[in-house]
Design a protein around this motif. Sequence first.
Motif, PDB file in Angstrom:
ATOM      1  N   ILE A 119      67.397  30.263  33.515  1.00 30.08           N
ATOM      2  CA  ILE A 119      66.230  30.930  33.059  1.00 30.08           C
ATOM      3  C   ILE A 119      65.492  30.065  32.949  1.00 30.08           C
ATOM      4  CG2 ILE A 119      66.636  29.856  30.741  1.00 30.08           C
ATOM      5  CD1 ILE A 119      69.912  30.323  31.173  1.00 30.08           C
ATOM      6  N   ASN A 120      63.900  30.780  32.101  1.00 33.39           N
ATOM      7  CA  ASN A 120      62.989  30.727  32.130  1.00 33.39           C
ATOM      8  C   ASN A 120      62.749  29.618  30.771  1.00 33.39           C
ATOM      9  OD1 ASN A 120      60.008  30.533  30.972  1.00 33.39           O
ATOM     10  ND2 ASN A 120      59.790  31.696  32.005  1.00 33.39           N
ATOM     11  N   PRO A 121      61.835  28.326  30.943  1.00 37.88           N
ATOM     12  CA  PRO A 121      61.882  27.339  30.043  1.00 37.88           C
ATOM     13  C   PRO A 121      61.479  27.518  28.827  1.00 37.88           C
ATOM     14  CG  PRO A 121      61.011  26.417  31.641  1.00 37.88           C
ATOM     15  CD  PRO A 121      61.879  28.091  32.231  1.00 37.88           C
ATOM     16  N   GLU A 122      60.778  28.342  28.444  1.00 34.61           N
ATOM     17  CA  GLU A 122      59.574  29.221  27.340  1.00 34.61           C
ATOM     18  C   GLU A 122      60.802  29.906  26.542  1.00 34.61           C
ATOM     19  OE1 GLU A 122      55.064  28.284  28.198  1.00 34.61           O
ATOM     20  OE2 GLU A 122      56.080  29.525  29.764  1.00 34.61           O
ATOM     21  N   ARG A 123      62.080  30.146  26.847  1.00 37.19           N
ATOM     22  CA  ARG A 123      61.851  31.299  26.007  1.00 37.19           C
ATOM     23  C   ARG A 123      63.448  30.302  24.735  1.00 37.19           C
ATOM     24  NH1 ARG A 123      67.111  34.351  28.768  1.00 37.19           N
ATOM     25  NH2 ARG A 123      67.793  34.330  26.705  1.00 37.19           N
ATOM     26  N   SER A 124      62.859  31.311  23.664  1.00 35.27           N
ATOM     27  CA  SER A 124      63.510  30.281  22.311  1.00 35.27           C
ATOM     28  C   SER A 124      65.686  30.832  22.541  1.00 35.27           C
ATOM     29  CB  SER A 124      63.721  31.567  21.302  1.00 35.27           C
ATOM     30  OG  SER A 124      64.003  31.082  20.277  1.00 35.27           O
ATOM     31  N   THR A 125      65.744  29.469  21.837  1.00 36.84           N
ATOM     32  CA  THR A 125      67.182  29.295  22.422  1.00 36.84           C
ATOM     33  C   THR A 125      67.984  30.156  21.360  1.00 36.84           C
ATOM     34  OG1 THR A 125      66.721  26.845  22.256  1.00 36.84           O
ATOM     35  CG2 THR A 125      68.711  27.219  22.248  1.00 36.84           C
ATOM     36  N   LYS A 126      67.428  30.415  20.368  1.00 36.59           N
ATOM     37  CA  LYS A 126      68.274  31.740  19.420  1.00 36.59           C
ATOM     38  C   LYS A 126      68.558  33.031  21.023  1.00 36.59           C
ATOM     39  CE  LYS A 126      67.279  30.467  15.085  1.00 36.59           C
ATOM     40  NZ  LYS A 126      66.850  31.046  13.881  1.00 36.59           N
ATOM     41  N   SER A 127      67.580  33.674  21.589  1.00 38.61           N
ATOM     42  CA  SER A 127      67.315  34.347  22.472  1.00 38.61           C
ATOM     43  C   SER A 127      68.924  34.255  23.286  1.00 38.61           C
ATOM     44  CB  SER A 127      66.314  34.476  23.381  1.00 38.61           C
ATOM     45  OG  SER A 127      66.053  33.893  24.235  1.00 38.61           O
ATOM     46  N   LEU A 128      69.287  33.512  23.533  1.00 36.80           N
ATOM     47  CA  LEU A 128      69.789  33.204  24.849  1.00 36.80           C
ATOM     48  C   LEU A 128      71.821  34.043  24.727  1.00 36.80           C
ATOM     49  CD1 LEU A 128      69.949  29.408  25.673  1.00 36.80           C
ATOM     50  CD2 LEU A 128      69.108  31.347  27.148  1.00 36.80           C
ATOM     51  N   THR A 129      72.133  34.668  25.629  1.00 36.27           N
ATOM     52  CA  THR A 129      73.806  35.290  25.499  1.00 36.27           C
ATOM     53  C   THR A 129      74.558  34.406  25.843  1.00 36.27           C
ATOM     54  OG1 THR A 129      73.456  35.558  27.671  1.00 36.27           O
ATOM     55  CG2 THR A 129      71.893  37.455  26.646  1.00 36.27           C
ATOM     56  N   ASP A 130      76.105  34.535  25.231  1.00 38.27           N
ATOM     57  CA  ASP A 130      76.714  33.502  25.472  1.00 38.27           C
ATOM     58  C   ASP A 130      76.731  33.729  27.312  1.00 38.27           C
ATOM     59  OD1 ASP A 130      77.280  34.563  22.625  1.00 38.27           O
ATOM     60  OD2 ASP A 130      79.115  35.467  23.244  1.00 38.27           O
ATOM     61  N   LYS A 131      76.635  34.871  28.027  1.00 36.19           N
ATOM     62  CA  LYS A 131      76.779  34.318  29.643  1.00 36.19           C
ATOM     63  C   LYS A 131      76.168  32.898  29.696  1.00 36.19           C
ATOM     64  CE  LYS A 131      75.943  36.753  33.806  1.00 36.19           C
ATOM     65  NZ  LYS A 131      75.886  38.150  34.722  1.00 36.19           N
ATOM     66  N   GLU A 132      74.130  33.512  29.143  1.00 34.19           N
ATOM     67  CA  GLU A 132      73.587  32.061  29.496  1.00 34.19           C
ATOM     68  C   GLU A 132      74.218  31.114  29.380  1.00 34.19           C
ATOM     69  OE1 GLU A 132      69.225  35.073  30.080  1.00 34.19           O
ATOM     70  OE2 GLU A 132      70.158  34.546  27.719  1.00 34.19           O
ATOM     71  N   LEU A 133      74.470  30.759  27.467  1.00 37.28           N
ATOM     72  CA  LEU A 133      74.942  29.851  27.799  1.00 37.28           C
ATOM     73  C   LEU A 133      76.257  28.975  27.999  1.00 37.28           C
ATOM     74  CD1 LEU A 133      74.960  30.443  24.027  1.00 37.28           C
ATOM     75  CD2 LEU A 133      73.885  28.891  25.098  1.00 37.28           C
ATOM     76  N   LYS A 134      77.360  29.677  28.970  1.00 36.32           N
ATOM     77  CA  LYS A 134      77.606  29.484  29.662  1.00 36.32           C
ATOM     78  C   LYS A 134      77.573  29.034  30.756  1.00 36.32           C
ATOM     79  CE  LYS A 134      81.823  31.879  27.419  1.00 36.32           C
ATOM     80  NZ  LYS A 134      82.808  33.298  27.503  1.00 36.32           N
ATOM     81  N   LEU A 135      76.721  29.343  31.290  1.00 39.20           N
ATOM     82  CA  LEU A 135      75.481  29.073  32.614  1.00 39.20           C
ATOM     83  C   LEU A 135      75.167  28.048  32.613  1.00 39.20           C
ATOM     84  CD1 LEU A 135      74.073  32.317  34.357  1.00 39.20           C
ATOM     85  CD2 LEU A 135      76.445  30.820  35.010  1.00 39.20           C
ATOM     86  N   ILE A 136      74.945  27.529  31.217  1.00 36.34           N
ATOM     87  CA  ILE A 136      73.925  26.158  30.861  1.00 36.34           C
ATOM     88  C   ILE A 136      75.234  25.161  31.339  1.00 36.34           C
ATOM     89  CG2 ILE A 136      72.910  24.778  29.422  1.00 36.34           C
ATOM     90  CD1 ILE A 136      71.061  27.080  29.186  1.00 36.34           C
ATOM     91  N   ILE A 137      75.800  24.873  30.625  1.00 31.52           N
ATOM     92  CA  ILE A 137      77.161  24.385  30.585  1.00 31.52           C
ATOM     93  C   ILE A 137      77.646  23.936  31.744  1.00 31.52           C
ATOM     94  CG2 ILE A 137      80.074  24.485  30.028  1.00 31.52           C
ATOM     95  CD1 ILE A 137      79.126  26.000  27.617  1.00 31.52           C
ATOM     96  N   LYS A 138      77.355  25.505  32.952  1.00 29.80           N
ATOM     97  CA  LYS A 138      78.566  25.484  34.299  1.00 29.80           C
ATOM     98  C   LYS A 138      77.511  24.228  34.993  1.00 29.80           C
ATOM     99  CE  LYS A 138      78.559  28.575  37.678  1.00 29.80           C
ATOM    100  NZ  LYS A 138      79.347  28.224  38.603  1.00 29.80           N
TER     101      LYS A 138
END
Length: 275
Positions: A187-206
């Motif tokens: 995930i590019n750190p300059e992306r908006s948080t609102k743009s994250l998909t469910d899959k990407e949010l799960k990857l952050i937790i993982k």
Amino acid sequence: MPELPEVRTVANFLNKNLVNKIILKTECFFEKMVWRNELKDFIKKTENQKILKVSNYGKYLMFELASQIMISHLRMEGKWSITSKEVNIYNKNHLRLQFELSDGEYLKYYDSRKFGTIEIWNKDEYLEKSKMDKLGPEPLNNQPPFEYLKAKAEKSNMLIKAFILDQSILCGIGNIYANEILFSAKINPERSTKSLTDKELKLIIKYSNEILQKAIDMKGTSIHSYKSGDGEIGQFQNELNVHLRKDDECFICGSKIIKKQVAGRGTYICLKCQK
């Protein structure tokens, strides 16, 4: 600044060596480090108290005493040690606080930058008084729940780098681990948080869970001056994929790692992996 893995390492060391010892005398050599308490009151509340447990929550060290909770925030350069009165494993000129213990040893706090703080509260009020009740969950042991992080992300206008550094959202992540987590999640750190998909949010937790736990197992990351309570350095710096690797080749794709300021912090990115 020590992050969750480094503070957990210090807490584990102190807990192993302090339980059931009594603080006989408290001496403070830098009054301003005593936070939200009067110095005389702090000394009165710590002396003749038994240390029951030392733990941490995020970046905060917590000393459970018989009737109080003492909270230490190391900030940039804070360090704890347990030695005899005469021995200083860190620079003696940086000694800011010491506790004489019932076994003849001394619990000592050193801080070259003088940014660290310490405070003491009754057990029934420490969360509110110390503002720790405003902290988010630690990203360990399968926390936070996906539903929690998604709800926070949907309401956020922050960049994702700032989002995961916000201690009211996720407690314990600092710049080093934010860089590593976002690289692993691609995930590019300059992306908006609102743009994250469910899959990407799960990857952050993982990856938050995996990276922080591995860093704890390796006793933290020693880059500048971090050492545990016995002066031992951590080993996770040998596992870093992007942090401090400006102009080095990415281990995954071979592209050059770049460095830029994101959310006011030095941020290392592989633009090919982190689109």
